[in-house]
Design a protein around this motif. Sequence first.
Motif, PDB file in Angstrom:
ATOM      1  N   ARG A 232       0.897  -1.381  -0.179  1.00 27.63           N
ATOM      2  CA  ARG A 232      -0.005   0.044   0.134  1.00 27.63           C
ATOM      3  C   ARG A 232       0.956   1.338  -0.010  1.00 27.63           C
ATOM      4  NH1 ARG A 232      -5.458  -0.742   1.242  1.00 27.63           N
ATOM      5  NH2 ARG A 232      -5.568   1.591   0.790  1.00 27.63           N
ATOM      6  N   GLN A 233       2.024   1.362   0.659  1.00 30.30           N
ATOM      7  CA  GLN A 233       2.867   2.294   0.823  1.00 30.30           C
ATOM      8  C   GLN A 233       3.541   2.397  -0.630  1.00 30.30           C
ATOM      9  OE1 GLN A 233       5.983   3.357   3.817  1.00 30.30           O
ATOM     10  NE2 GLN A 233       7.307   2.869   2.259  1.00 30.30           N
ATOM     11  N   ALA A 234       3.846   1.264  -1.625  1.00 34.03           N
ATOM     12  CA  ALA A 234       4.431   1.819  -2.769  1.00 34.03           C
ATOM     13  C   ALA A 234       3.501   2.274  -3.590  1.00 34.03           C
ATOM     14  CB  ALA A 234       4.872   0.216  -3.305  1.00 34.03           C
ATOM     15  N   GLU A 235       2.119   1.906  -3.611  1.00 35.96           N
ATOM     16  CA  GLU A 235       0.866   2.359  -4.416  1.00 35.96           C
ATOM     17  C   GLU A 235       0.886   3.622  -4.185  1.00 35.96           C
ATOM     18  OE1 GLU A 235      -2.572   0.110  -3.546  1.00 35.96           O
ATOM     19  OE2 GLU A 235      -1.732  -1.854  -4.277  1.00 35.96           O
ATOM     20  N   ALA A 236       0.883   4.092  -2.953  1.00 38.00           N
ATOM     21  CA  ALA A 236       0.634   5.749  -2.430  1.00 38.00           C
ATOM     22  C   ALA A 236       2.003   6.584  -3.168  1.00 38.00           C
ATOM     23  CB  ALA A 236       0.719   6.013  -1.172  1.00 38.00           C
ATOM     24  N   LEU A 237       3.072   6.008  -3.172  1.00 38.16           N
ATOM     25  CA  LEU A 237       4.371   6.657  -3.570  1.00 38.16           C
ATOM     26  C   LEU A 237       4.383   6.793  -5.210  1.00 38.16           C
ATOM     27  CD1 LEU A 237       7.194   5.315  -1.033  1.00 38.16           C
ATOM     28  CD2 LEU A 237       6.070   7.570  -1.203  1.00 38.16           C
TER      29      LEU A 237
END
Length: 374
Positions: free
Chosen positions: A264-269
């Motif tokens: 999810r963090q990778a998706e946000a970035l």
Amino acid sequence: MMTAPTLSRTDTLHALRWSDVAELASASGFPCVTLVLPTTPSPHHMAAPDRAELASLVDQAERMLRDAGLMSREQLVSALREMEATASGQRTGRGLVLCASMAVQRCFTLPQTVQRRVVLESTFATRELIAALHRTPPHLLVSLHPGCGHIYRVQGSSATPVATLHAPAPDSGPDVDDPEDLDALARAATNQFLAETDLELGQQRALFPSPLVLAGTPRLVDLFARRSRNCHRLAGMIDTAHAQTLPELLRKSAIHLERYLRSRQAEALTLVQRTADEQPERLAVGIEAAWHTARRTRPLMLVVEESFSVPGGIGGVPLSPADYRETDPRHLHDLVDDLVEEVIRRGGQVALVEDGALHEHGRVALVLPSRGRR
């Protein structure tokens, strides 16, 4: 005119949800008191040193309310004392947050450690709650067995059973002895059981939108996942041959949740970088641009580094170093907290990322919807 506080039951065992943060963010009006305390985990009741620290925080809040000249402070202090007594007698995690105003009283245990502080503002401080939702988000765990299924609400090492379903026995009748017919009846019973479990899961997800973990035999889990209408945000599947007790299931579940959070963090970035490259007009970076944009336009997602904090005054203007040194710390606002609350109030999403991940964007980025989605 202020009314006497109406205390709801303070339940530190309540699983924290995004709806709780949204509720607190919308409960504006001076005074809102937020107490944040690091605690020692205890399964039964708060440790004595933590009880003393909590009492000290309530004393500090009382002094701040008195200094603010509030005529009705005794009612609010009374509510804080009652919350203190309730929280002291319940289990603790690594952190505790108490939120109290004349209309709202909520208490949450947190799975992560926090910094001791008292905040007296016109809104509640919610950063620690948001961090808890990102680091150990509440999720649903469905444990499937040949004869029954269990659905739990889970946060950290705490699991609350919310539903148990039993598989019906195959109704073979006195005249059914053909093995193929018996197999067909067994399959029908299994299908009915899985359908009823999925129906209950759908009802739970409507009440408790969150990631999902499935556990059971590989065949049963695969069958359920293929037929279910409620397996969105599936964080992982667990083979119960390798996790036969609830504590083992929770440990395995935590591993899946950690992987899910990284994705999810990778998706946000990725969203931030793609917007910067393709539609930079939809991106506000840095605290001042993000803060003022959030006040004017409905946001899509706020992405902010976990420990980013900007002292400021009312109105969204960061303080200069000289102003910061001369300002009473009790009267400082954290503009990042204010920004998070504003985004939640306006229906946007919030994603916390590791420190340094947004260095080139001033540690905070606000993504706006495309024109077709506004």
